[in-house]
Structures are given as C-alpha cells and as structure tokens.
Design a protein around this motif. Structure first.
Motif, PDB file in Angstrom:
ATOM      1  N   SER A 227     -19.217 -14.086 -58.021  1.00  0.00           N
ATOM      2  CA  SER A 227     -18.135 -13.534 -57.194  1.00  0.00           C
ATOM      3  C   SER A 227     -18.196 -12.017 -57.069  1.00  0.00           C
ATOM      4  O   SER A 227     -17.338 -11.418 -56.416  1.00  0.00           O
ATOM      5  CB  SER A 227     -16.778 -13.917 -57.811  1.00  0.00           C
ATOM      6  N   SER A 228     -19.179 -11.389 -57.670  1.00  0.00           N
ATOM      7  CA  SER A 228     -19.152  -9.928 -57.768  1.00  0.00           C
ATOM      8  C   SER A 228     -19.376  -9.211 -56.438  1.00  0.00           C
ATOM      9  O   SER A 228     -18.841  -8.140 -56.200  1.00  0.00           O
ATOM     10  CB  SER A 228     -20.187  -9.453 -58.791  1.00  0.00           C
TER      11      SER A 228
ATOM     12  N   ASN B 197     -16.468  -7.622 -52.796  1.00  0.00           N
ATOM     13  CA  ASN B 197     -16.780  -8.838 -52.063  1.00  0.00           C
ATOM     14  C   ASN B 197     -15.846  -8.909 -50.850  1.00  0.00           C
ATOM     15  O   ASN B 197     -14.624  -8.857 -51.000  1.00  0.00           O
ATOM     16  CB  ASN B 197     -16.582 -10.069 -52.971  1.00  0.00           C
TER      17      ASN B 197
ATOM     18  N   THR C 261     -13.224 -11.821 -51.318  1.00  0.00           N
ATOM     19  CA  THR C 261     -12.354 -11.951 -52.497  1.00  0.00           C
ATOM     20  C   THR C 261     -11.807 -10.638 -53.011  1.00  0.00           C
ATOM     21  O   THR C 261     -10.878 -10.633 -53.814  1.00  0.00           O
ATOM     22  CB  THR C 261     -13.112 -12.652 -53.642  1.00  0.00           C
TER      23      THR C 261
ATOM     24  N   CYS D 183     -14.356  -6.121 -58.097  1.00  0.00           N
ATOM     25  CA  CYS D 183     -14.375  -6.420 -59.518  1.00  0.00           C
ATOM     26  C   CYS D 183     -15.156  -5.348 -60.254  1.00  0.00           C
ATOM     27  O   CYS D 183     -15.948  -4.593 -59.674  1.00  0.00           O
ATOM     28  CB  CYS D 183     -14.944  -7.812 -59.805  1.00  0.00           C
TER      29      CYS D 183
ATOM     30  N   ASP E  91     -17.528  -4.975 -63.908  1.00  0.00           N
ATOM     31  CA  ASP E  91     -18.207  -5.711 -64.973  1.00  0.00           C
ATOM     32  C   ASP E  91     -18.954  -4.739 -65.872  1.00  0.00           C
ATOM     33  O   ASP E  91     -19.300  -3.620 -65.467  1.00  0.00           O
ATOM     34  CB  ASP E  91     -19.199  -6.726 -64.386  1.00  0.00           C
TER      35      ASP E  91
ATOM     36  N   HIS F  58     -14.694  -8.426 -67.663  1.00  0.00           N
ATOM     37  CA  HIS F  58     -14.744  -8.709 -66.229  1.00  0.00           C
ATOM     38  C   HIS F  58     -13.328  -8.622 -65.692  1.00  0.00           C
ATOM     39  O   HIS F  58     -12.424  -9.314 -66.150  1.00  0.00           O
ATOM     40  CB  HIS F  58     -15.318 -10.113 -65.988  1.00  0.00           C
TER      41      HIS F  58
ATOM     42  N   GLU G  58     -11.041  -8.549 -62.039  1.00  0.00           N
ATOM     43  CA  GLU G  58     -11.031  -8.779 -60.590  1.00  0.00           C
ATOM     44  C   GLU G  58      -9.713  -8.310 -59.993  1.00  0.00           C
ATOM     45  O   GLU G  58      -8.662  -8.413 -60.614  1.00  0.00           O
ATOM     46  CB  GLU G  58     -11.229 -10.267 -60.276  1.00  0.00           C
ATOM     47  N   ARG G  59      -9.794  -7.799 -58.802  1.00  0.00           N
ATOM     48  CA  ARG G  59      -8.619  -7.430 -58.025  1.00  0.00           C
ATOM     49  C   ARG G  59      -8.877  -7.806 -56.565  1.00  0.00           C
ATOM     50  O   ARG G  59     -10.013  -8.026 -56.154  1.00  0.00           O
ATOM     51  CB  ARG G  59      -8.325  -5.925 -58.118  1.00  0.00           C
TER      52      ARG G  59
ATOM     53  N   SER H  25     -10.837  -2.942 -53.676  1.00  0.00           N
ATOM     54  CA  SER H  25     -12.092  -2.359 -54.166  1.00  0.00           C
ATOM     55  C   SER H  25     -11.856  -1.319 -55.259  1.00  0.00           C
ATOM     56  O   SER H  25     -10.895  -0.545 -55.187  1.00  0.00           O
ATOM     57  CB  SER H  25     -12.834  -1.704 -52.996  1.00  0.00           C
TER      58      SER H  25
ATOM     59  N   TRP I  83      -8.702   2.222 -58.732  1.00  0.00           N
ATOM     60  CA  TRP I  83      -8.836   1.318 -57.591  1.00  0.00           C
ATOM     61  C   TRP I  83      -8.335   2.003 -56.326  1.00  0.00           C
ATOM     62  O   TRP I  83      -7.620   3.008 -56.389  1.00  0.00           O
ATOM     63  CB  TRP I  83      -8.060   0.027 -57.835  1.00  0.00           C
TER      64      TRP I  83
END
Length: 806
Positions: free
Chosen positions: A14-15, A36, A39, A42, A44, A57, A59-60, A63, A80
């Motif tokens: 999903s990155s 992405n 989605t 993220c 990592d 990891h 995710e939001r 970006s 972010w």
C-alpha cells in the motif's frame, strides 16, 4: 576496487511512490515517506539491507511533507500536508501526535536542536512552534512558544553553541591558586545557565526564514526578532561557526553572507548571483568547510567555495558509462569519506571523491575524481548518505534502494584464485589446469576464501561451501554464521566470535575453539599461509597457530603490540610466513591514519623490527649493509606508505608489499583502492641473521589493478575491469601485461569466463618460469646470497641451476 550492493526496500503493497527519505544520524535506520493516489500517504522505517520494520508503519489519508530524525534517539518527527505532526519511535512503533490544531497547514519546517531537547515545527501558513522534549523523547506539555509570521516558513537552522570551558581543568586551576579560574568557577556555579555551562552545552538559538525573504533570530528564551531580509524566498541557510557568518541562498540562487555581531545585528558582507537554474528543482547542500554544492537538473553540478569566493563545475564522463544528455538532479556529500554523490535522470549514481593536494607553493588544491557509477531504476530524485558512511539511500521514480559499499573481495591459495566481479559473481582461476570460469552465487558475496578443493563464500549471514568440478561448482554445505573474518585450510573453515576462533567442518560443525582472554580481545583478522594461521584482535594482540596436526596448536605466546608500538590505534593487516616463524603487521595509528611502517614480529626471538617507508630505511642499518643498497633503498622507497602485504606461499624468507606515494591522491583518498597510480611493489628477504633485505622494487604494471599473491616464481595480479559506454569489459592483455586497445563492446555484461588474474615472473625468474622445484630453490638461494653480497655462496647456488630446454 569497490562495488555497491543494492538492497531494494521491502515496501508494503500500500505504500505507493516514495517521495521522502531520511537516515538517522547514528543508527542504521532509514525512514521513507510515500504517497498512494488512491489511499493517501504513509511513513515506513527500514533497516540497512532494506528490511521493513513492520511496527513502524503509519498511514494517513494524505501525504507526508517532512521527515526528521532526533539527533541521538531513534525518534522520528513526521510532518503531514494537513499540518498534523507526530513523533514515531523505532522499533516499538509508538507514535505521539502533537496537540490538535497546533498547525492547520502543510508542515514546511521540522528541526531538532543539537542534543534533541528542542523541536521546531513550522507550516505553510507561517505558524512556528517550539517544543521541549525530555530525556526519554517525550513532549513536555504545551509548547514553549507559538508565533505567527503570516508568511510560509521555508527553513530553519539552530546556531551551534559556543565552545565550553573544560570544567575539570578550570577546577584544577582554581585549587592550585589561580584566582581568575576561581572567579570563573564560582561565577559558573551561581549562574542561572549553569546547567548548560557546566554540562554538555546545547545551542538553543536558531534562525527561521519566510517565503518573502525575511530571516528571524529566535533566542534561548524563544524571543523572535527580525534579523535580515533578502530579495526572495530563502531556500537554504548555513552558519559558519568559525567566522560567525550566516550564509543565505534564495530560490533565485542569490547567495548573501552576513556577519553576526554579539548584539544580534546582521551586516551584509557579500552578495553574488550563482549561475544555474533556481527554483524548486535545485538541490543544495553545504559541506562543513563552506562548500556549496548545487544540482538543478543540468548536465553538471556547480560548486561554490563560500570562504574563498571560488566556483567551478563537475561534469559526467561518457567513457565511465554515463550517457550524453544525462541530467544531474540531486546531491549528497559524505564528510567522513569526502565523497560527493549525485543522482541522474537515467538512474545512475555519480560518485566524486574529493582529494586535497598541495602544490609546489604549499597551497591546497581540491580535485574531484569521478568514479564508475552505480545504477538503479528510474529517474533519481533524492540521495542521502547514511549514519554508516558505506550506506547511500537512493529515491527514484521506481523504487527506494539502499546502496551498501563493499570492497571487491579476492583470494589466492594453492594455485587457485578467486576475484569478485559483481555483487553475486566470481571469477575463478585454476593455474594447475589453466582453466577460468565465472560463477554466479544466489546471494551477495562479502568474503571469499579458496583452496585447491574448496571455495567458501560468506554473504554476511551464511557461509556456503562449494567444490570445484571441471567447469562448474556444486554446493557441499551451508551454515549460518555472522563472523566478520573468514579463513580456510584443507578441510577446515575458520570463523570468529567474541574472544575465540572457531574451527569448523565444511558443514559448519565446530571441531575446536581457540580461546582468547578478555584482555587479549576479540579476533578480527585471520590469515593462513602454508599450514599456519595468524590471528589479530581488536585490542592489538597477535598469535600464530600451527595447523599441521589434528588440532591447531598455539606457537609462542599472545603478543600485545600496544606495548611495543607507540601510537598504535588498530591492526590493519596481520600475515604470517610459510613456516609460521614471522608475522608481518600493518597498523592504523591512534589518529586514524595508516602507519608508514611494516612491522615484523619474530616469534622465536620475541622481537619486533620494522621497515619505515617514510624514510626508506629499516629500523637498523645492519639490515642493509652495503652503502649502495642503502642509498637505493632510501631513494626509491622514501615518502611512501604500505597498502597491502603478502608472504610467499612456500618460501618463508620472501615477503612483498604494495606501497603508494604519500604525495599521491591515492594515499590521501583511500588505501584500499590500489587501482589509482604510483604503486610500487617492494620485495624483501626477511631472516633472523640478516634482518630485512631489499630484493627488488618495481612499479605495478599500469594495466593491472593490484597485487593478489606471491608464489615463486610469480607475482599474481588482479586485472582491471574497464567500464565503457554500454557495458563492462576486460582489458585485452598482451604478453607483457600491458593493455591492448580494442573496439568498445556494446554488451552490458561481464564476459562469460574472464581471466581476472595474471602472473608476472619475479625479476630473477624471467626465463625460468617453468623450472622444477630443485631449480627454483637454487635460484632463490642465488638471489638471497646475491642480495647479502656473499658471492661465493651465490656461485655455488648458480651451479645447481639447470635452465629449461638447455
């Protein structure tokens, strides 16, 4: 010769596309921010070989905009595009968000103070916040300050702290009656800022800039005052602690320098328009000595020496494998290695080594040596050197790759030679059968050892053993082993672990342990010659083991070289001769520089001698009795440094080393890369009775890379690999070892069976290369007696020599 292993990061599905990379300054962990389209974004964290840390990891639905590691702790500040900011802890994955609504626009500034006790955050709307962070890396309540500049914030740098007095020295001076020291000590004890004055000081003042060209100074109490103003948005700032000067570069590449007075007043001292393309695509870095380096999507890199007011450009070279029209997008400079890396539009990483050379007037001149490129996929947008200087992270349009620098490994024993060609490819030569094969392994090769019946390959985690069979090799065993040192002898494999050497079978079973005490240290260097094993430790102890029996037996005692060699920092190389009676040692001094001497330890006599390549003389003139020989020694061998050493495989008296000139760029850059010029191959006889005797010295042939071994009647050399546009080719070597010019190839691969090792006869064996052992021994005796000046014995020896074919 170095090769870069490429480790592609093991990114989650999903990155998406990577847009940000950030190495920690002291821990080998890499943070990657990606986006992405479907989605969101993220962040990592990866280890040095690209292993994904699953707990780290985040995710939001939007970006990430900035990543910044804490200077000492594995704590990552993440900003972010919505203004959200958090602290992500490695390896636990714990993340702490900053209070809601602190920022409501894209984060454009994240900066830690030098010790990490302060964190500055800033955004596109102009809001700047200063946070206090405790020793555990936790935010302390509400922010120290929140200020609105009403203009987008562009960059921030902390001002380095002033130098601290040595408190212990101050106390000793006060006790001894120094009144001024006593006054200073009492003042510091009572001063409110004593926590900074007496402890490790941290600069808490910083400079922050806005998109309209304003720069503000923020002091230790978080008070913000205007400092200076330039014509357009500030892109980079750099502070010279030595000169107390703040340098500012704008988006339009206007460089201005300001002297900063004690009252916080900035006075402009210079302004210059830098050539090149400005704007968002320019990537600018500063070196610690004030060299500004800029890549802006052109076919060259521009450099400005701010202190000397000098500028020049670096370009690519098609003969090294670059293409016409290739553009340079981004740069990163490694201070410890003095290497500049640049990413290109065709997926290549250009590497320049910075070499400082003094001219005849004593003025220092900087030269940049372009190396053969490393290659990845896609258009490279970011580069960053890691906390370990051999790690380079590369972010391209296709992937994120961690390049790990490794010196190509090689080994020779019992007429077998192995030379690494690529991270997974070996060239093997059997001089008994005159056959050459290229062998591909399934893993990266970090070390290789050979005998006539075995090839052992280590990849950092496993050792795999292969057995030669005609034109192929087949695996006979593999076992887990993280030993940093490796040696083989007959059917035994020698590895190390703390305070001991393990003797293993080819399947990995430990048969015997050679134990070292805690004071003797951990074995780090292993070398086999004949049937003897030399061991060097991290505490500079050395020892030799006899391998002729069923179990290895120690010879003599473990010797602590620190008691014998002044300023000894670390052992660089330890080798023993074919009878196990002599050890030769190359060292690094306490200051980190390689020593100009090669040392010889006589195990039976328990004595240490040396040859000094700085003066061109041995320790004692007794070792070179003839005045003419002494003059020859001093003239040819002075002002040099040994870079590699070998004993003859069978003759215990014969020793050879490669040396480089102290004035050459090779010595000032890297002692491991003997492919760069002015290498002299020096051969000695070493005996108890006569000491060190110069037998021969000759330049290394220009077409050959480096010396691999000495096995009378031959020197064994590694050939150079040539990189030309379109691929990697081997030089066409004539009978004399000189390179023959041929038509460039267009095949981008290593030839199927490259001959990477060639032999060159010793001076006294030219024409006698195929002689039998009796003649070879007689010729060696003749050469020895001739060297010491015993003509009677020399003539006796020559009578035994029968020339082949006569």
């Amino acid at each position: 010769m170095a090769v870069y292993f490429d480790h592609r990061v093991e990114a989650p599905d999903s990155s998406g596309e990577a847009i940000l990379i950030s190495w920690h300054s002291s821990v080998c962990v890499l943070a990657v921010g990606s986006v992405n389209a479907s989605t969101g974004g993220c962040v990592d964290v990866y280890l040095q070989q690209g292993e994904h840390v699953e707990l780290c990891h985040v995710e939001r639905g939007f970006s990430p905009s900035l990543l910044q590691w804490h200077p000492t702790k594995p704590l990552l500040a993440v900003g972010w595009e919505t203004g959200e900011t958090m602290l992500l802890s490695h390896p636990s994955g714990e993340h702490t968000p900053l209070p809601n609504n602190t920022h409501t626009a894209c984060i454009t500034v994240l900066e830690w103070s030098s010790n990490g006790n302060r964190l500055v955050t800033g955004d596109q709307a102009g809001v700047m916040v200063v946070w206090k962070v405790d020793a555990r890396g936790k935010l302390q309540g509400s922010p120290l300050i929140k200020h609105d500049y009403s203009k987008p914030l562009t960059c921030c740098i902390f001002r380095p702290p002033p130098p601290t007095e040595d408190v212990a020295m101050l106390a000793r001076a006060a006790v001894s009656g120094d009144e001024s020291a006593l006054d200073m000590f009492n003042w510091k004890k009572s001063n409110k800022g004593a926590v900074f004055a007496l402890g490790t000081q941290e600069g808490l003042a910083f400079y922050i800039s806005t998109a309209d060209g304003s720069v503000y100074s923020v002091d230790e109490q978080a008070r913000s005052v205007p400092l200076l103003s330039v014509e357009s948005a500030v892109q980079k700032m750099w502070y010279s602690k030595r000169r107390a000067v703040l340098a500012v570069v704008t988006d339009s590449l206007l460089l201005s320098q300001f002297s900063l007075g004690p009252e916080g007043i900035a006075q402009e001292i210079s302004k210059v328009k830098l050539s090149g393309r400005g704007g968002q695509h320019a990537d600018i870095v500063w070196t610690e000595h004030g060299l500004l380096i800029n890549a802006s999507g052109e076919q060259h890199i521009r450099l400005w020496d701010v202190e000397l007011d000098d500028h020049y450009a670096l370009t690519l070279d098609e003969s090294l494998g670059f293409e016409k029209g290739e553009l340079l997008n981004c740069v990163s400079f490694c201070t410890s290695k003095q290497v500049l890396a640049a990413g290109t539009s065709r997926g290549r990483v250009a590497l320049w080594h910075m070499v400082t050379v003094s001219d005849q007037k004593g003025d220092a001149k900087i030269h940049w040596k372009l190396q053969t490129p490393a290659e990845v996929e896609g258009n490279i947008s970011q580069l960053q050197w890691g906390s370990s200087s051999h790690l380079l992270a590369v972010c391209s349009s296709s992937c994120v790759v961690i390049l790990s620098e490794h010196v190509m490994c090689s080994h020779y024993s019992q007429q077998m030679a192995a030379v690494q060609l690529t991270p997974t490819q070996l060239s093997l030569a059997n001089f008994n059968t005159n056959t050459h094969i290229t062998f591909h392994t399934d893993t990266h090769i970090r070390a290789v050892q050979v005998t006539k019946d075995m090839v052992a390959v280590w990849n950092g985690k496993y050792i795999t053993v292969y057995e030669p069979s005609g034109q192929t090799l087949h695996s006979t065993g593999s076992f887990q082993c993280e030993s940093p040192a490796l040696a083989v002898h007959e059917e035994n494999i020698y590895t190390v672990e703390p305070n001991r050497v393990q003797i293993r079978t080819p399947q990995g079973t430990v048969k015997q342990l050679l134990v070292f005490s805690e004071a003797e240290g951990n074995p780090t260097l292993l070398s086999v010659c004949g049937s003897y094993l030399a061991v060097g430790t991290d505490t500079c102890h050395i020892r030799v083991f006899d391998l002729t029996r069923r179990e290895a037996k120690a010879m003599g005692v473990t010797k602590n070289l620190s008691e014998l060699i002044p300023d000894l920092g670390a052992l660089r190389s330890v080798k023993c001769n074919a009878s196990g009676s002599q050890l030769s040692i190359l060292i690094t001094q306490v200051n980190g520089r390689p020593d100009n001497k090669v040392y010889f330890y006589d195990i039976e006599l328990d004595t240490l001698s040396y040859f000094d390549f700085f003066t061109g003389r041995p320790e004692s003139s007794l070792a070179q009795s003839e005045d003419s020989q002494r003059s020859q020694c001093e003239g040819e061998l002075a002002a040099r440094c040994p870079v590699s050493q070998f004993w003859d495989e069978n003759e215990p008296r014969l020793f050879v080393c490669e040396t480089v000139s102290l004035n050459s760029d090779l010595h000032s850059s890297s002692l491991s890369q003997t492919e760069k010029g002015d290498v002299l191959v020096v051969t000695f006889f070493v005996t108890q009775e006569h000491g060190l005797l110069l037998q021969d010295s000759q330049p290394k042939p220009a077409s050959l890379l480096s010396l691999l071994a000495l096995d009378t009647p031959y020197y064994y050399y590694i050939c150079k690999l040539l990189f030309r546009r379109g691929g990697l080719v081997l030089p066409d070597l004539g009978e004399d070892g000189e390179q023959v010019v041929s038509t460039p190839t267009t095949t981008p691969q290593v030839p199927s069976s490259p001959q990477m090792v060639v032999r060159r006869a010793l001076r006294d064996f030219v024409g006698l290369e195929s002689c039998e052992k009796q003649t070879r021994d007689a010729m060696l005796n003749f050469s020895f007696y001739l060297t010491i000046g015993d003509m009677d014995e020399a003539f006796k020896a020559i009578k035994l020599i029968k020339r082949q074919g006569s």
